[in-house]
Design an enzyme around this catalytic site. Structure first.
Site, PDB file in Angstrom:
ATOM      1  N   ARG A 197     -33.644  16.236  67.464  1.00 18.65           N
ATOM      2  CA  ARG A 197     -34.206  15.726  66.143  1.00 18.65           C
ATOM      3  C   ARG A 197     -33.870  16.222  64.845  1.00 18.65           C
ATOM      4  O   ARG A 197     -33.103  17.155  65.029  1.00 18.65           O
ATOM      5  CB  ARG A 197     -35.922  16.342  66.034  1.00 18.65           C
ATOM      6  CG  ARG A 197     -36.623  15.927  67.472  1.00 18.65           C
ATOM      7  CD  ARG A 197     -38.020  16.852  67.184  1.00 18.65           C
ATOM      8  NE  ARG A 197     -38.821  16.246  68.405  1.00 18.65           N
ATOM      9  CZ  ARG A 197     -39.101  16.811  69.526  1.00 18.65           C
ATOM     10  NH1 ARG A 197     -38.108  17.842  70.032  1.00 18.65           N
ATOM     11  NH2 ARG A 197     -39.755  16.301  70.531  1.00 18.65           N
TER      12      ARG A 197
ATOM     13  N   LYS B 258     -43.382  28.116  68.897  1.00 15.92           N
ATOM     14  CA  LYS B 258     -42.300  28.881  68.970  1.00 15.92           C
ATOM     15  C   LYS B 258     -42.655  29.936  70.036  1.00 15.92           C
ATOM     16  O   LYS B 258     -42.604  31.145  69.701  1.00 15.92           O
ATOM     17  CB  LYS B 258     -42.005  29.724  67.639  1.00 15.92           C
ATOM     18  CG  LYS B 258     -41.740  28.487  66.526  1.00 15.92           C
ATOM     19  CD  LYS B 258     -41.025  29.172  65.220  1.00 15.92           C
ATOM     20  CE  LYS B 258     -40.467  28.038  64.181  1.00 15.92           C
ATOM     21  NZ  LYS B 258     -40.149  28.682  62.811  1.00 15.92           N
TER      22      LYS B 258
ATOM     23  N   ARG C 293     -31.183   9.865  66.966  1.00 13.10           N
ATOM     24  CA  ARG C 293     -31.861  10.294  68.243  1.00 13.10           C
ATOM     25  C   ARG C 293     -32.426   9.230  69.031  1.00 13.10           C
ATOM     26  O   ARG C 293     -32.200   8.893  70.170  1.00 13.10           O
ATOM     27  CB  ARG C 293     -33.151  10.928  67.685  1.00 13.10           C
ATOM     28  CG  ARG C 293     -34.061  11.515  68.979  1.00 13.10           C
ATOM     29  CD  ARG C 293     -34.876  12.359  68.359  1.00 13.10           C
ATOM     30  NE  ARG C 293     -36.244  12.796  69.217  1.00 13.10           N
ATOM     31  CZ  ARG C 293     -36.162  13.664  70.280  1.00 13.10           C
ATOM     32  NH1 ARG C 293     -35.111  14.432  70.277  1.00 13.10           N
ATOM     33  NH2 ARG C 293     -37.274  14.107  70.962  1.00 13.10           N
TER      34      ARG C 293
ATOM     35  N   HIS D 248     -39.427  16.040  75.675  1.00 11.49           N
ATOM     36  CA  HIS D 248     -40.534  15.436  75.721  1.00 11.49           C
ATOM     37  C   HIS D 248     -41.386  16.110  77.050  1.00 11.49           C
ATOM     38  O   HIS D 248     -40.837  16.541  77.934  1.00 11.49           O
ATOM     39  CB  HIS D 248     -40.711  14.068  75.993  1.00 11.49           C
ATOM     40  CG  HIS D 248     -40.510  13.263  74.729  1.00 11.49           C
ATOM     41  ND1 HIS D 248     -40.063  11.944  74.710  1.00 11.49           N
ATOM     42  CD2 HIS D 248     -40.482  13.764  73.330  1.00 11.49           C
ATOM     43  CE1 HIS D 248     -39.668  11.678  73.261  1.00 11.49           C
ATOM     44  NE2 HIS D 248     -40.133  12.940  72.674  1.00 11.49           N
TER      45      HIS D 248
ATOM     46  N   TYR E  91     -40.077   5.769  72.115  1.00  6.50           N
ATOM     47  CA  TYR E  91     -38.746   5.051  72.436  1.00  6.50           C
ATOM     48  C   TYR E  91     -38.856   3.723  73.235  1.00  6.50           C
ATOM     49  O   TYR E  91     -37.793   3.302  73.700  1.00  6.50           O
ATOM     50  CB  TYR E  91     -37.603   5.911  72.978  1.00  6.50           C
ATOM     51  CG  TYR E  91     -37.631   7.173  71.948  1.00  6.50           C
ATOM     52  CD1 TYR E  91     -37.044   6.986  70.552  1.00  6.50           C
ATOM     53  CD2 TYR E  91     -37.940   8.444  72.229  1.00  6.50           C
ATOM     54  CE1 TYR E  91     -36.644   8.119  69.912  1.00  6.50           C
ATOM     55  CE2 TYR E  91     -37.935   9.354  71.426  1.00  6.50           C
ATOM     56  CZ  TYR E  91     -37.198   9.347  70.351  1.00  6.50           C
ATOM     57  OH  TYR E  91     -37.078  10.531  69.476  1.00  6.50           O
TER      58      TYR E  91
END
Length: 381
Positions: free
Chosen positions: A210, A242, A321, A344, A354
């Site tokens: 990304r 994170k 991407r 994903h 997509y």
């Protein structure tokens, strides 16, 4: 002067200036000073209505601030969201939308004077030049701003909740993907050392990272010896991303390794030349003085590259991407593997985001890219 009684409070309404002023006695405060509540209006009835509402708010514990505007409420929300740990990219988006579409248009309106009709009129005006998705974000920012003010007892009710978000009249721009021929042209141009963003573009195409992941990438996340980059799942609302679990290593194609190696040498020379002026963020992709790129910086440099490659200037970085997914799908890589490569958690997300890039029939990343673009180089030689 007319004497009035509002609830348990006595007061009066009297002429003042071009209208009327109403005042209620609230007794004495802890400091021994008399406390009074005042409201102004053009007519006696208007003033009395305002006093009744003020007393209702007072008895409900609402510390209404008469000068608390929409602008103040929105700015308070932005501060609140920043303290919650929203990413700088997200905050920049929110600040831009809030400033241009809320503060500039209805920011001066007092929060207590704002009505559902005002909100509806404002949204209808925004809808003329806005997509539905952006309109939802802007309306959401206003709702959250008033909700925060409501929680802090600045206002009695959230009028933005009473209005549905209309459909935007500006069509949403659908993301595209480069064809294999276009991607090859762009990669060839990106190898030219005159283009500072070249390594960024190469890594984006051959890894599917990304744009926000690329901008946040540090040299500590890059292992050129083993041809791997490590990334944290990009910041998203509503969850701690994170964590060790969300960190993933991605094998990168040889051309990306070469581009990053050249970039590292270039940065070392720039750092030496900059001396104390160098900004030590340890970022892989940064300005000549080490400072981080903004979204606009990346877009401007990226479009210079696409223009030089002869594919036009209408492309945006996130479409790299989409290009990665399209090429992987074209080459028969399984949907499950593509999902894994783009980070994903399941194939449903990949199919939703997509759907235009995935082929109806789909049969690993770095190895495929090496073969694909080496073949292209051989043909063009």
């Amino acid at each position: 002067m007319a004497k009035i009684l509002v609830g348990k409070y006595e007061g009066s309404i009297y002429e003042e200036g071009n209208g009327y002023t109403g005042a209620l006695s609230l007794g004495f405060g802890p400091d021994g000073k008399r406390r009074r509540l005042k409201r102004k209006g053009r007519t006696k009835e208007q003033v009395k209505d305002k006093l009744i509402k003020a007393v209702d708010d007072l008895e409900q514990g609402i510390k209404e601030e008469r000068n608390h505007t929409v602008e103040k409420a929105v700015n308070a929300l932005l501060v609140h969201l920043a303290k919650q740990g929203k990413s700088e990219a997200t905050m920049n988006t929110y600040r831009g939308l809030a400033h241009h579409h809320i503060i500039n248009k209805i920011g001066k309106t007092k929060l207590t004077d704002l009505t559902a009709d005002d909100v509806e009129k404002w949204l209808d005006e925004c809808a003329e030049n806005m997509t539905t998705q952006t309109l939802k974000i802007v309306h959401g920012l206003l709702r959250r701003s008033i909700r925060l003010a409501e929680r802090r007892d600045k206002v009695g009710r959230n009028v933005a909740l009473l209005v549905d978000t209309p459909h935007g009249k500006r069509p949403t721009r659908r993301s595209r993907s480069l064809s294999l021929a276009q991607a090859t042209k762009l990669l060839h141009t990106a190898e030219d050392p005159r283009h500072r963003l070249g390594a960024y573009v190469i890594l984006a195409i051959v890894s599917g990272l990304r744009t926000e992941e690329l901008r946040a990438l540090t040299w500590a996340d890059v292992d050129l010896n083993n041809k791997v980059v490590y990334v944290l799942r990009s910041d998203r609302d509503g969850g701690d991303t994170k964590t060790k679990k969300s960190r993933r290593g991605i094998a990168i194609a040889d051309m990306a390794v070469d581009a990053l190696t050249a970039l590292r040498k270039r940065q070392a020379a720039e750092k030496l030349q900059a001396g104390d002026a160098w900004q030590g963020h340890n970022l892989v992709f940064c300005k000549e003085n080490g400072a981080p790129y903004t979204d606009d910086d990346v877009l401007r440099r990226f479009r210079r590259l696409t223009k030089a490659a002869g594919i036009g200037e209408s492309w945006v970085p996130r479409e790299l991407r989409h290009t990665f997914v399209s090429i992987m799908s074209d080459q028969g890589v399984a949907l499950e593997k593509i999902s894994d490569l783009v980070g994903h958690s399941d194939t449903r997300t990949t199919q939703t985001v997509y759907r235009h890039e995935l082929r109806p029939i789909v049969t690993t990343g770095a190895e495929k890219m090496n073969v694909i673009f080496n073949n292209q180089k051989t043909r063009s030689a």
